[in-house]
Design an enzyme around this catalytic site. Sequence first.
Site, PDB file in Angstrom:
ATOM      1  N   LYS A  71      50.096  27.759  27.409  1.00  0.00           N
ATOM      2  CA  LYS A  71      50.008  28.800  28.431  1.00  0.00           C
ATOM      3  C   LYS A  71      50.753  28.341  29.663  1.00  0.00           C
ATOM      4  CE  LYS A  71      48.148  32.657  29.971  1.00  0.00           C
ATOM      5  NZ  LYS A  71      49.421  32.924  30.648  1.00  0.00           N
ATOM      6  N   LYS A  95      45.619  21.182  33.863  1.00  0.00           N
ATOM      7  CA  LYS A  95      44.872  22.241  34.551  1.00  0.00           C
ATOM      8  C   LYS A  95      43.970  22.987  33.575  1.00  0.00           C
ATOM      9  CE  LYS A  95      47.551  24.311  37.323  1.00  0.00           C
ATOM     10  NZ  LYS A  95      48.600  25.201  37.859  1.00  0.00           N
ATOM     11  N   LYS A 107      55.546  25.966  30.288  1.00  0.00           N
ATOM     12  CA  LYS A 107      56.208  26.523  31.470  1.00  0.00           C
ATOM     13  C   LYS A 107      57.588  26.987  31.071  1.00  0.00           C
ATOM     14  CE  LYS A 107      54.922  27.174  35.777  1.00  0.00           C
ATOM     15  NZ  LYS A 107      53.543  27.545  36.176  1.00  0.00           N
ATOM     16  N   SER A 359      44.276  34.642  33.917  1.00  0.00           N
ATOM     17  CA  SER A 359      45.175  34.929  32.794  1.00  0.00           C
ATOM     18  C   SER A 359      44.438  34.768  31.467  1.00  0.00           C
ATOM     19  CB  SER A 359      46.391  34.003  32.838  1.00  0.00           C
ATOM     20  OG  SER A 359      47.400  34.511  33.677  1.00  0.00           O
TER      21      SER A 359
END
Length: 433
Positions: A71, A95, A107, A359
């Site tokens: 993600k 995270k 990313k 998200s």
Amino acid sequence: MDEGHTGVYEDALCRVREIGESAGIEAEVIESLLRPRQVLTCSLPVRMDDGSVNYFTGYRCQYNDVLGPTKGGIRFHPDVTDEEVKALALWMTLKCALVGLPFGGAKGGVVVQPKALSPMELERLSRAYVRAMADFIGPQVDIPAPDVYTNARIMGWMMDEYEAIRRVRSPGVITGKPVRLGGSLGREEATGRGAYICIRELAKRKGWQPDQIRVAVQGFGNAAYHVARLLARDGYKVVAISDSKGGIYSEQGFDIESLWQEKQKSRQVRAVYCEQSVCQLVEHKEISNEELLALDVDLLIPAALEGVIHSGNVESVRASTLVEVANGPVEAEAEHWLDEQGITVVPDVLANAGGVTVSYFEWVQNRTGYPWSLEQVRERLETQMGEAFDRVWHLSQTEARTLRGAAYSVALRRIGEAVTAHGTREYFGGQDG
């Protein structure tokens, strides 16, 4: 201290090694995070409005998927590099683990000055990126989201292109979409609200009186606006705000809603006070971004880009507390100096985790076909962020660690549990019964 910057990815790896070893994390776990799982680099041909074709370089890094599908956002920026994308994907891995999401980290980015593109050129670029990545992403593989200079509309274009290629409805492939296209209520404010929750929790433990706390915010994008808005609502005095062109300062503080209204209208950060549609200039001082970082304030919020506080300017920082709303705004070497001075740093992997958390909520809503109310989203974000902050704070106190050290320790231990579940050297070497 000597001036200069380390490479952003090497800086990220340095922290993983250093904190992991000091926390007693198994070497095999640390080793698994020292390289990305895979990185795709592509050339994106885009037909421009004048009929010519321009080529843009795009990246997508899937860093680690031991906890679930990867993600992470997609940024459109002229300074995007493969090293930056890998660093951001590593931070996203940590995270997601820290706040307990069933995701790994990823990313993406495109090397482009988006402000130079027309709306139609921007749409063509967005669709070209998805065409190049269509076999690399997916709702159970890798789920992109907005980042710097991308937004809900761009995510909608990307989802539409993916669905056209796959010939199937797939709202879960992208998060941060417009609500009417399957997006979640509360997603736009999520990163700023998550940072605000962290500040509120920190204030409880430090015994802050909001009206006595002066705040400077570097950056005035979506996340910065929402954290500044919520702090001002609670009585904090936001005395400085900046964007990429520079900043403004007033000891009396600013009306955040008026600044935001003016920013949307004129694309400038200007000190105004607005009463409905009538705005008037208020007394202020123009400052540079460097001057903002050196202001004598209680709370400094770097909310722009990475590496803005480094060995060349860290000794000018006078704030007693930093909250990293941007990714990686404080370089590792600089943070050693901040720690020595007793300056509290709430790290990015905790402070800006609200965005990926909501998200995740959006992804869950897409998979179940059951949308949540704004109140449900906010309540669940409060719970998720509050529990994460409490866990990090408790570990920092019981193990005498910085908040970053504690946050990384929590994340690395969770990743370590997943790695161990597959078997490590101790198991395969016969030392683990």
